[in-house]
Design an enzyme around this catalytic site. Structure first.
Site, PDB file in Angstrom:
ATOM      1  N   HIS A  55      -2.486   8.036   6.675  1.00 14.15           N
ATOM      2  CA  HIS A  55      -1.547   8.835   5.899  1.00 14.15           C
ATOM      3  C   HIS A  55      -2.116  10.162   5.499  1.00 14.15           C
ATOM      4  CE1 HIS A  55       2.129   6.750   6.445  1.00 14.15           C
ATOM      5  NE2 HIS A  55       1.768   5.618   5.966  1.00 14.15           N
ATOM      6  N   HIS A  66      -4.611   2.141   7.313  1.00 17.91           N
ATOM      7  CA  HIS A  66      -3.206   2.560   7.118  1.00 17.91           C
ATOM      8  C   HIS A  66      -3.050   3.756   6.268  1.00 17.91           C
ATOM      9  CE1 HIS A  66       1.247   1.890   7.972  1.00 17.91           C
ATOM     10  NE2 HIS A  66       1.087   2.629   7.014  1.00 17.91           N
ATOM     11  N   GLU A  67      -3.566   3.605   5.175  1.00 23.14           N
ATOM     12  CA  GLU A  67      -2.984   4.396   4.006  1.00 23.14           C
ATOM     13  C   GLU A  67      -3.978   5.738   4.295  1.00 23.14           C
ATOM     14  OE1 GLU A  67      -0.575   3.887   2.449  1.00 23.14           O
ATOM     15  OE2 GLU A  67      -0.612   1.833   3.132  1.00 23.14           O
ATOM     16  N   CYS A  91       5.347  -0.047   7.814  1.00 20.70           N
ATOM     17  CA  CYS A  91       5.115   1.370   7.019  1.00 20.70           C
ATOM     18  C   CYS A  91       6.380   1.588   6.065  1.00 20.70           C
ATOM     19  CB  CYS A  91       4.926   2.484   7.795  1.00 20.70           C
ATOM     20  SG  CYS A  91       4.582   3.919   7.109  1.00 20.70           S
ATOM     21  N   LEU A  92       6.205   1.833   4.927  1.00 23.25           N
ATOM     22  CA  LEU A  92       7.348   2.043   3.984  1.00 23.25           C
ATOM     23  C   LEU A  92       8.107   3.305   4.472  1.00 23.25           C
ATOM     24  CD1 LEU A  92       6.199   1.283   0.593  1.00 23.25           C
ATOM     25  CD2 LEU A  92       7.849  -0.127   1.761  1.00 23.25           C
ATOM     26  N   GLN A 103       3.167   9.934   0.982  1.00 22.59           N
ATOM     27  CA  GLN A 103       4.327   9.266   1.183  1.00 22.59           C
ATOM     28  C   GLN A 103       5.382   9.452  -0.109  1.00 22.59           C
ATOM     29  OE1 GLN A 103       2.473   5.150   2.094  1.00 22.59           O
ATOM     30  NE2 GLN A 103       4.327   5.138   3.408  1.00 22.59           N
ATOM     31  N   GLY A 154       0.737  -1.177   0.122  1.00 23.19           N
ATOM     32  CA  GLY A 154       0.072   0.098  -0.119  1.00 23.19           C
ATOM     33  C   GLY A 154       0.862   1.144  -0.087  1.00 23.19           C
TER      34      GLY A 154
HETATM   35 ZN    ZN Z   1       2.594   3.778   5.788  1.00 24.89          ZN
END
Ligand code: ZN
Length: 169
Positions: free
Chosen positions: A138, A134-135, A92-93, A50, A45
């Site tokens: 963000h 989660h996204e 998380c990236l 991000q 995701g």
């Molecule tokens: Zn994330």
């Protein structure tokens, strides 16, 4: 084109992103780059902040590129229903190398717009529900770290600050 992924501490990740008014060429190019970046990471995701853009836009693919039918692109996503609870590990990236257990709804209904500007309603459970939550966090300037205990959060943020200080973040 691969885009650099913003990491914890970046200002764009703390902003509330703005709705996308129309899906123009700029948005479509961004989505293509987001997909490429998400698959290269690899991740399941990615939210536009991000990659440094504060627009309400996300991509998910639980197969991480192995099964095209699992690819979801959603503009202006909104959770309209949530029920139950699940508690499992989340990463998380933007916070590489760290993960923690997070409570999320077990099932959600997400509403948004596709790239052809059609309304889309998705019922998601388990990992997909977690991924959307989660996204969408963000898009509202939140990290999964904001949803864990202050003690666990400070353990991670202290380590991140040390990495920042050492120039390794
Ligand atoms: Zn994330």
């Amino acid at each position: 084109m691969l885009l650099p992924i913003e990491k914890y501490g970046s200002n764009v990740l703390r902003k509330v992103s703005a709705p996308v008014d129309n899906v123009n060429g700029e948005v479509i190019t961004l989505v293509q780059n987001m997909l490429e970046t998400m698959y290269a990471a690899p991740g399941i995701g990615l939210a536009a902040p991000q990659v440094g853009v504060n627009w309400r836009l996300l991509t998910t693919d639980l197969s991480s590129g192995k099964d095209a039918s699992q690819r979801i692109i959603l503009v202006n996503p909104q959770i309209v229903e949530a029920e139950g609870e699940q508690y499992s590990e989340e990463g998380c990236l933007s916070i590489p190398e760290f993960s923690e257990k997070v409570t999320r709804p077990q099932r959600i209904v997400v509403k948004g717009v596709t790239l052809d500007e059609k309304e889309m309603v998705i019922e998601a459970e388990d990992l997909l529900a977690r991924c959307f939550c989660h996204e969408i966090d963000h898009l509202n300037g939140l990290y999964f770290l904001d949803r864990i205990s202050p003690l666990k959060r400070s353990l991670i943020t202290r380590k991140v600050k040390r990495l920042m200080k050492d120039g390794k973040w």
